[in-house]
Design an enzyme around this catalytic site. Structure first.
Site, short mmCIF file in Angstrom:
data_model
loop_
_atom_site.label_atom_id
_atom_site.label_comp_id
_atom_site.label_asym_id
_atom_site.label_seq_id
_atom_site.Cartn_x
_atom_site.Cartn_y
_atom_site.Cartn_z
N LYS B 74 0.78 -0.94 0.08
CA LYS B 74 -0.17 0.44 0.17
C LYS B 74 1.01 1.05 -0.69
O LYS B 74 1.82 1.73 0.87
CB LYS B 74 -0.85 -0.15 1.07
N SER B 149 -9.42 2.40 3.09
CA SER B 149 -8.74 2.95 2.41
C SER B 149 -7.65 1.83 1.18
O SER B 149 -6.86 2.16 0.43
CB SER B 149 -7.82 3.12 2.91
N SER B 173 -9.83 -0.30 7.55
CA SER B 173 -9.23 -0.26 6.47
C SER B 173 -8.23 -1.32 5.77
O SER B 173 -8.10 -1.64 3.73
CB SER B 173 -8.22 0.86 6.18
#
Lengths: 129, 481
Positions: B74, B149, B173
């Protein structure tokens, strides 16, 4: 309590955010709605719990000096720099430059009481710059 | 294919690391126009590392625990020498001069980083629509969001663009996009994994963790990621067990609580039924399941949306446009600040900074911030009582399946409600895993298991037993065929 446009503009100033007019309009409505939801917290009255904000166990490393070899790489990340220094725009606008402040102070007869930050400015010799 | 079977294949010389990495890069490239899961891909570095591993192993070097495993990271996780933007235009060209601890650990274990995945800007959002660059698409239905996210990480793993991915979880997330994309995701206990090199959103809540196609792979990656770190004082010295080695142990008689508050108003009925069916499977496995009520749960989301924005407003003050990142020029310092931040931050980031500024300002601090901290302590106390009777809680991960693009982006409160079942674990610092448990409207549904602190091993074991008893993890989105 409701948020007004003026509140949003004040918050934006505190948070150092430039907002467009449409952003001000949208954020006023959206943040007001969110705050109404957050008001739910007030339903819990007289909570007697203690507030302890730090993590319960911290494991700090030994407080020892160590070399950090990557210092120059960090300076290189600055969007504007002059050699090994970060370059930043003036804190005062031209109309309020330290020199202008000092001249105004002198003209008003305050030469003995020049504010300390202005005096500091005069310590810089041309070589320092 | 699991990490264990991949590594067996390497040992048996069925294929080389180079072949596997090429295969993943090909699929990544083929699917990327449809999914947009990545912000950066590094094929040369990945292939060079694959060659290096092939040579080292041919020379008799041992295969590390993640040896030859293609990983996506990420983009809020710092990667030395590889652009790290946090999906923010304010960091569009930021190449970090240092390495995050989690990345350094997975690299030492032999992992191969294929690239950086898309996410909501600075990890703020539940749909990846808040990325400063472009949204990511859900591999199960590209008209829907992948969640957020860590949406890019979840989509990449679901579609087979990477074998596993690293994500971060501040309010859900990792787990929410894992549920939306039909993969496994675990948020560890606060302090289990070092936060050194995570671009901070809310420091008291942030944790990194893995997303994977199956529980075994997630357990393996977590074992590598976890542990103390001299660069993060909140990373615990608590010993790290081999989570993967414990998976096969019995789950009989483990006590599972089902909090009624998670099945109340707001949940989509078919999702609730799917999760209830999954909980019946736990009963069938010998778990002792019973209902429990935790009334303070109803206040967790409100407390979260005070605490997290408060920390966001402080953490993001560092983006001044002077020391790193992008700068928009101005006539004076104030203008550089306001223009850089105003023009380069997206709407959600600006909303949260202002919300945080508001709840921390004098006059509102007591009513909002301090009250939220009290609710946090109340919730922790309630949960401490729950752990006397139960070993874990079983809940839905999300109240709905993945929603269509654009349906919530202009309604922040509706977007925040997507986190309603995941934030309690963050507020209380607890580990929680999401595991695929069925489909509603042809979209994946997630079962969430929340445990007490340091009980990652136990919730992973239950998730594994559930996975072995069901077939949901075998389904793949047709896009990846």
């Amino acid at each position: 309590m409701s948020l007004s446009k003026a509140d949003i503009l004040h918050l934006a100033k505190l948070a150092r955010l430039e907002l467009s007019e449409s952003e001000v309009d949208n954020f006023t409505i959206q943040l007001d709605e969110v705050l109404h939801y957050l008001d739910k917290l007030a339903e819990l009255k007289n909570l007697s719990v203690s507030v302890f904000t730090a993590p319960t166990v911290l494991c700090p490393r030994a407080d020892k000096m160590a070399d950090y070899p990557g210092g120059s790489d960090i300076i290189k990340l600055a969007p504007r720099r002059a050699g090994n220094l970060l370059e930043v725009p003036p804190i005062f606008s031209a109309a309020e430059s330290p020199l202008a402040v000092r001249r105004r102070a002198e003209a008003a007869g305050y030469s003995e009481k020049v504010p300390p930050e202005v005096q500091r400015e005069s310590i810089l010799t041309p070589d320092d710059k | 294919m699991t990490i264990a079977s991949l590594q067996q294949g390497y040992k048996d010389r069925l294929f080389s690391v180079t072949e596997v990495v090429k295969d993943y890069l090909n699929r990544l490239d083929k699917l990327e126009p449809k999914l947009k899961a990545f912000l950066a891909v590094q094929p040369e570095t990945a292939l060079a590392r694959a060659t290096e591993l092939d040579r080292a192993w041919a020379g008799g070097k041992a295969i590390g625990p993640l040896g030859g495993v293609p990983v996506a990271v990420k983009d809020v996780i710092i990667t030395k020498g590889l652009t790290t933007t946090a999906a923010s235009r304010s960091l569009a060209h930021y190449v970090p001069p240092y390495q995050s601890t989690v990345v350094s650990k997975i690299l030492s274990a032999g992992a191969i980083i294929l690239g950086k995945t898309n996410c909501d800007e600075f990890a703020m959002g539940a749909s990846t629509e808040n990325s400063g660059f472009y949204p990511t698409f859900n591999p199960w239905d590209t008209t829907r969001v992948p969640g957020g996210s860590s949406g890019g990480s979840a989509a990449a793993v679901a579609a087979g663009q990477a074998m596993v991915a690293l994500g971060t979880d501040t309010g859900g997330s990792i787990r929410q996009p894992a549920a939306f994309c039909g993969v496994v995701g675990i948020k560890p206990t606060y302090g289990r994994v070092s936060r050194y090199g995570l671009i901070a959103m809310a420091s008291s809540l942030d944790q990194a963790g893995p997303l994977a196609r199956n529980v075994g792979d997630a357990a393996r990656v977590l074992t590598v990621m976890a542990g103390a770190d001299e660069y993060d004082a909140t990373a615990s010295q608590t010993p790290v067990p081999d989570y993967a080695a414990e998976l096969g142990e019995s789950v009989k008689n483990l006590r599972v609580g089902v909090p009624q508050e998670f099945f109340a108003e707001g949940i989509n009925k078919p999702v609730a039924q799917t999760v209830r069916d999954a909980i019946d499977v736990l009963t069938g496995l010998g778990a002792k399941v019973s209902a429990v009520s935790i009334p303070s749960m109803a206040y967790a989301l409100a407390a979260y949306y005070v605490m997290a924005p408060a920390e966001v407003s402080a953490n993001l003050a560092r983006y001044d446009g002077l020391r790193f990142g992008e700068q928009i020029a101005g006539h004076n310092l104030m203008e550089v600040y306001t223009k850089t931040r105003g023009q380069l931050f997206g709407n959600e980031v600006k909303r949260r900074i202002m919300l945080g500024t508001y709840v921390l300002s004098s006059g509102y601090y007591e009513a909002y911030y301090r009250q939220a901290l009290k609710v946090k302590e109340l919730l922790k106390a309630d949960l401490t009582r729950v752990w006397r009777e139960f070993d874990m809680l079983a809940t839905p991960t999300t109240p709905t399946v993945a929603f269509p693009f654009g349906s919530r982006i202009n309604d922040p409160l509706a977007m925040y409600l997507a986190d309603v079942y995941t934030v309690p674990a963050n507020i209380a610092g607890l580990p929680a895993v999401s595991v695929p448990c069925g489909f509603v409207d042809k979209m994946p549904v997630g079962l969430q298991l929340i445990g007490s602190v340091w009980s990652e091993g136990m919730i992973l074991r239950m998730a594994y037993a559930y996975e072995q008893a069901t077939t949901w993890h075998n389904y793949k989105p047709s896009i990846s065929e």
